[in-house]
Design a protein around this motif. Sequence first.
Motif, mmCIF file in Angstrom:
data_model
loop_
_atom_site.group_PDB
_atom_site.id
_atom_site.type_symbol
_atom_site.label_atom_id
_atom_site.label_comp_id
_atom_site.label_asym_id
_atom_site.label_seq_id
_atom_site.Cartn_x
_atom_site.Cartn_y
_atom_site.Cartn_z
ATOM 1 N N ASP A 138 -7.212 5.730 -8.682
ATOM 2 C CA ASP A 138 -7.180 4.686 -9.702
ATOM 3 C C ASP A 138 -6.855 3.311 -9.147
ATOM 4 O OD1 ASP A 138 -7.897 6.334 -11.759
ATOM 5 O OD2 ASP A 138 -5.849 6.838 -12.308
ATOM 6 N N GLY A 139 -7.142 3.120 -7.905
ATOM 7 C CA GLY A 139 -6.896 1.822 -7.291
ATOM 8 C C GLY A 139 -5.451 1.667 -6.875
ATOM 9 N N ALA A 140 -5.124 0.479 -6.471
ATOM 10 C CA ALA A 140 -3.778 0.177 -6.010
ATOM 11 C C ALA A 140 -3.340 -1.110 -6.703
ATOM 12 C CB ALA A 140 -3.784 0.023 -4.501
ATOM 13 N N PRO A 141 -2.640 -0.994 -7.847
ATOM 14 C CA PRO A 141 -2.347 -2.199 -8.628
ATOM 15 C C PRO A 141 -1.512 -3.247 -7.897
ATOM 16 C CG PRO A 141 -1.156 -0.298 -9.501
ATOM 17 C CD PRO A 141 -2.104 0.212 -8.462
ATOM 18 N N LEU A 142 -0.463 -2.835 -7.199
ATOM 19 C CA LEU A 142 0.384 -3.801 -6.504
ATOM 20 C C LEU A 142 -0.391 -4.493 -5.377
ATOM 21 C CD1 LEU A 142 3.157 -5.092 -6.177
ATOM 22 C CD2 LEU A 142 3.793 -3.174 -4.704
ATOM 23 N N SER A 143 -1.127 -3.724 -4.613
ATOM 24 C CA SER A 143 -1.923 -4.291 -3.526
ATOM 25 C C SER A 143 -2.993 -5.239 -4.063
ATOM 26 C CB SER A 143 -2.587 -3.180 -2.713
ATOM 27 O OG SER A 143 -1.619 -2.353 -2.146
ATOM 28 N N SER A 144 -3.589 -4.887 -5.173
ATOM 29 C CA SER A 144 -4.617 -5.741 -5.772
ATOM 30 C C SER A 144 -4.043 -7.075 -6.231
ATOM 31 C CB SER A 144 -5.269 -5.032 -6.965
ATOM 32 O OG SER A 144 -5.882 -3.845 -6.553
ATOM 33 N N HIS A 192 0.836 -1.211 0.000
ATOM 34 C CA HIS A 192 0.000 0.000 0.000
ATOM 35 C C HIS A 192 0.866 1.254 0.000
ATOM 36 C CE1 HIS A 192 -4.085 -1.457 0.131
ATOM 37 N NE2 HIS A 192 -3.743 -2.347 1.047
ATOM 38 N N LEU A 193 1.945 1.248 0.758
ATOM 39 C CA LEU A 193 2.850 2.403 0.762
ATOM 40 C C LEU A 193 3.476 2.613 -0.614
ATOM 41 C CD1 LEU A 193 4.591 1.949 4.232
ATOM 42 C CD2 LEU A 193 2.911 3.695 3.587
ATOM 43 N N ILE A 194 3.901 1.532 -1.255
ATOM 44 C CA ILE A 194 4.461 1.631 -2.599
ATOM 45 C C ILE A 194 3.406 2.126 -3.582
ATOM 46 C CG2 ILE A 194 5.400 0.288 -4.530
ATOM 47 C CD1 ILE A 194 6.823 -1.443 -2.374
ATOM 48 N N ASP A 195 2.203 1.591 -3.486
ATOM 49 C CA ASP A 195 1.112 2.051 -4.359
ATOM 50 C C ASP A 195 0.848 3.546 -4.188
ATOM 51 O OD1 ASP A 195 0.432 -0.244 -5.777
ATOM 52 O OD2 ASP A 195 -0.974 -0.938 -4.256
ATOM 53 N N ASN A 196 0.780 3.997 -2.945
ATOM 54 C CA ASN A 196 0.404 5.378 -2.671
ATOM 55 C C ASN A 196 1.501 6.386 -2.933
ATOM 56 O OD1 ASN A 196 -2.224 4.752 -1.911
ATOM 57 N ND2 ASN A 196 -1.628 4.360 0.194
ATOM 58 N N PHE A 197 2.752 6.015 -2.670
ATOM 59 C CA PHE A 197 3.812 7.008 -2.738
ATOM 60 C C PHE A 197 4.814 6.798 -3.862
ATOM 61 C CE2 PHE A 197 2.334 6.998 1.690
ATOM 62 C CZ PHE A 197 1.845 8.296 1.719
ATOM 63 N N VAL A 198 4.702 5.704 -4.602
ATOM 64 C CA VAL A 198 5.575 5.479 -5.750
ATOM 65 C C VAL A 198 4.750 5.352 -7.026
ATOM 66 C CG1 VAL A 198 7.301 3.947 -6.774
ATOM 67 C CG2 VAL A 198 7.345 4.383 -4.313
ATOM 68 N N ILE A 199 3.803 4.446 -7.032
ATOM 69 C CA ILE A 199 3.034 4.180 -8.255
ATOM 70 C C ILE A 199 2.063 5.316 -8.565
ATOM 71 C CG2 ILE A 199 1.370 2.610 -9.334
ATOM 72 C CD1 ILE A 199 2.808 0.317 -7.901
ATOM 73 N N ALA A 200 1.347 5.820 -7.567
ATOM 74 C CA ALA A 200 0.386 6.909 -7.818
ATOM 75 C C ALA A 200 1.069 8.134 -8.412
ATOM 76 C CB ALA A 200 -0.372 7.263 -6.541
ATOM 77 N N PRO A 201 2.188 8.645 -7.866
ATOM 78 C CA PRO A 201 2.848 9.793 -8.484
ATOM 79 C C PRO A 201 3.382 9.490 -9.885
ATOM 80 C CG PRO A 201 3.578 9.573 -6.216
ATOM 81 C CD PRO A 201 2.778 8.349 -6.549
ATOM 82 N N THR A 202 3.797 8.246 -10.120
ATOM 83 C CA THR A 202 4.267 7.859 -11.450
ATOM 84 C C THR A 202 3.137 7.966 -12.467
ATOM 85 O OG1 THR A 202 5.850 6.339 -10.447
ATOM 86 C CG2 THR A 202 5.358 6.003 -12.765
ATOM 87 N N LEU A 203 1.922 7.700 -12.029
ATOM 88 C CA LEU A 203 0.754 7.803 -12.911
ATOM 89 C C LEU A 203 0.215 9.226 -12.987
ATOM 90 C CD1 LEU A 203 -1.131 4.561 -11.786
ATOM 91 C CD2 LEU A 203 0.221 4.894 -13.862
ATOM 92 N N GLY A 204 0.872 10.156 -12.320
ATOM 93 C CA GLY A 204 0.440 11.548 -12.352
ATOM 94 C C GLY A 204 -0.637 11.874 -11.339
ATOM 95 N N LEU A 205 -0.843 11.019 -10.373
ATOM 96 C CA LEU A 205 -1.834 11.254 -9.332
ATOM 97 C C LEU A 205 -1.122 11.846 -8.111
ATOM 98 C CD1 LEU A 205 -3.647 7.823 -9.601
ATOM 99 C CD2 LEU A 205 -4.451 9.995 -10.509
#
Length: 124
Positions: A62-68, A42-55
Amino acid sequence: MVSFQNAIRTCFKKYVQFTGRAPRSQYWWWVLFVLIVMITAHLIDNFVIAPTLGLPAGSVQDGAPLSSILTIAFFLPNLAVAVRRLHDINRSGFWLLIAFIPILGGLLLLYWFVQPSFHGKTKY
């Protein structure tokens, strides 16, 4: 008592084995492992993946792909170790269905999961 590493290794080896027994320590070490992995995901989704997607950081828009993906991957081992834990206290794995009763079902399962192992031969 089962060690942390041994418990994780056993749960992955018995990925979909719904027969046998899981001692209390094995079950709770597995729960701790899944909790740590999911918090990290969840931390990776929120603070690494989300900013990479421009969020914005911390966005769950847009959900949490790694957590899912990890939730899906851990579904069967979680189910299997819970069934084996119920077998260890001489209860059928079908008792997991009691979790569908709001609040009471989860509390009853929690009570059973903290019980010591049934000594002697079980029916399961």
